[in-house]
Scaffold this active site. Sequence first.
Site, short mmCIF file in Angstrom:
data_model
loop_
_atom_site.label_atom_id
_atom_site.label_comp_id
_atom_site.label_asym_id
_atom_site.label_seq_id
_atom_site.Cartn_x
_atom_site.Cartn_y
_atom_site.Cartn_z
CG ASP A 59 -2.09 0.92 1.10
OD1 ASP A 59 -1.86 2.12 0.82
OD2 ASP A 59 -3.23 0.47 1.28
CB SER A 109 -6.13 2.30 -0.01
OG SER A 109 -4.88 2.91 0.13
CD GLU A 316 -3.07 -3.29 2.64
OE1 GLU A 316 -3.21 -2.09 2.34
OE2 GLU A 316 -3.64 -3.81 3.62
CG ASP A 321 -0.98 4.13 2.95
OD1 ASP A 321 -0.72 4.88 1.98
OD2 ASP A 321 -1.96 4.28 3.68
CG HIS A 325 -0.62 8.28 5.22
ND1 HIS A 325 -1.04 9.27 4.36
CD2 HIS A 325 -1.28 7.16 4.85
CE1 HIS A 325 -1.92 8.75 3.51
NE2 HIS A 325 -2.07 7.47 3.77
CG ASP A 362 -2.82 1.01 -2.60
OD1 ASP A 362 -1.61 1.32 -2.51
OD2 ASP A 362 -3.58 0.99 -1.62
CG HIS A 363 -2.08 5.01 -3.18
ND1 HIS A 363 -1.16 5.55 -2.31
CD2 HIS A 363 -2.94 4.30 -2.40
CE1 HIS A 363 -1.45 5.19 -1.08
NE2 HIS A 363 -2.53 4.42 -1.09
CG HIS A 459 -2.61 8.28 -0.86
ND1 HIS A 459 -3.80 7.62 -0.98
CD2 HIS A 459 -2.09 7.91 0.33
CE1 HIS A 459 -4.00 6.87 0.10
NE2 HIS A 459 -2.98 7.03 0.91
#
Length: 496
Positions: A59, A109, A316, A321, A325, A362-363, A459
């Site tokens: 992620d 996500s 995942e 992620d 963040h 995913d990004h 993101h």
Amino acid sequence: MRHFIAVSAIALAAGSAGAQEIAQADSDWYKAGQERIQAELAKTQNTNKARNVILFVADGNGVASNYMNRLYAGQMEGGMGDDYVQPQEAFPYLALVKTYNINAQTPDSAPTAGAMNTGVKQRFNLINLGENAIHGDCAKVSGNELTLFSELMTEAGKSVGAVTTARLTHATPAAVYAKTANRNWEDSVPEGCTAQADIATQMIDAMEAGTLDVALGGGARYFVPKGMGTPNGGTGHRPDDVNLIDRAKGLGIQFVHDKAGLDAAADNAPILGFWSDSHASYEADRPETEPSLADMTAKAIEALSTNENGFYLEIEAGRVDHANHATNAKRAMIDGKAFADAVALADEMTDDADTLIIVTADHEHAVAMNGYCGRGTPIDGLCFDVAKQGIEHSDELVLADDGKPFTVVGYLNGASSVMVKQDDGRFTAPDGRPEITQEQAQDLDYNQQVLIPKDSESHSGVDVALYAKGPWAHLFDGTIEQNVIFHVMNYATNAN
Ligand SMILES: [Zn+2]
């Protein structure tokens, strides 16, 4: 023109035979380039029917995040990092993936994982509902539910698994089994909403229906009523009185809550595992009692492989992620390495002849690398200058125009902004950018310097890479839309 092409073809075919006129022909770089050509020429397409599909999603691990993971893993092995090859980077096929959502340039996500699991782009913050659904609108759920890859695979007699280091009700794993107008309806829906259940309830519904057979990750609190103790030492969060863990046990599903339990679980039955009340630990902080992503991957593959018709497994690395963040690049890299370890293990445990393995994200995040650093500059530290002689960086730090050093990894926005809120409410940096030492920069808890102040780094919409091997992996090529991933998985499992 025709003559020119013919001569070029001969020169290429001759390979090193024609290289005596090339001054650099004895260079290792040159020879490695020639070997790569031979490897490409030797590639054969695998057109077998895929019995198994494993979809790895780190992620928030776009091309820049992947770059820092590569350098980190390589430097941990004592190298410079640049030339290190992560397991997925040795896969034969690659595509770049466009990750935007129907109504969002910068994706979240939920719809990105949804696109991979349904074959269509989706709307921001929704999971597996069609383009006419509206975020947070329960009335628009009915009639907009999409068919899931897990449902198709179940119909084909296969088993399904979802593995994550995030909560099992979080966006990426939820996209395997849930359909919701709001990704945050993890343990409740608004009053009067009867068109859908909360995500946790949908997960146990899916396990009961047999469209989800293995679910391993975090998030026990959403499966236990408020005030009641969870198996992980916390308290439940559900506003209703339903104990979904008890319900799962009543269905004959094996329930485990630590590594020992997971290791001891039988392979041939449904398994539900929670290691934590919310997200599982960052790899850097993981206690020994908690399974790693690789441990979960191994168990999931063992359990799902008992179905001779095969399986679909989404895995995942959710906390890459979260570390991004938090502008905590070091934890992101350590989780990136744990992700790569899980990829290597899955590859080892399965056969390329019948298993399609896809490794993607995913990004991406608003993360970037600063320059110009010399070779071997620690990716988790300050930028050292390029040396004029030899290969490795010089001992001089690269200084910005303010005379201060900076880290290789930086974020554009986040909570660790150099623009700090003053007593009058304005965001400024009265003393300029803080000084950073190498010791500070390499600390596990260091947050990179950031420009735009934001309580959580965002993101970005930048493309992510996709690596693939196994049946029909060659269908991944060029720059593709994210929803195409479903179509390759679906084609590969139905081919012949
Ligand atoms: Zn995120």
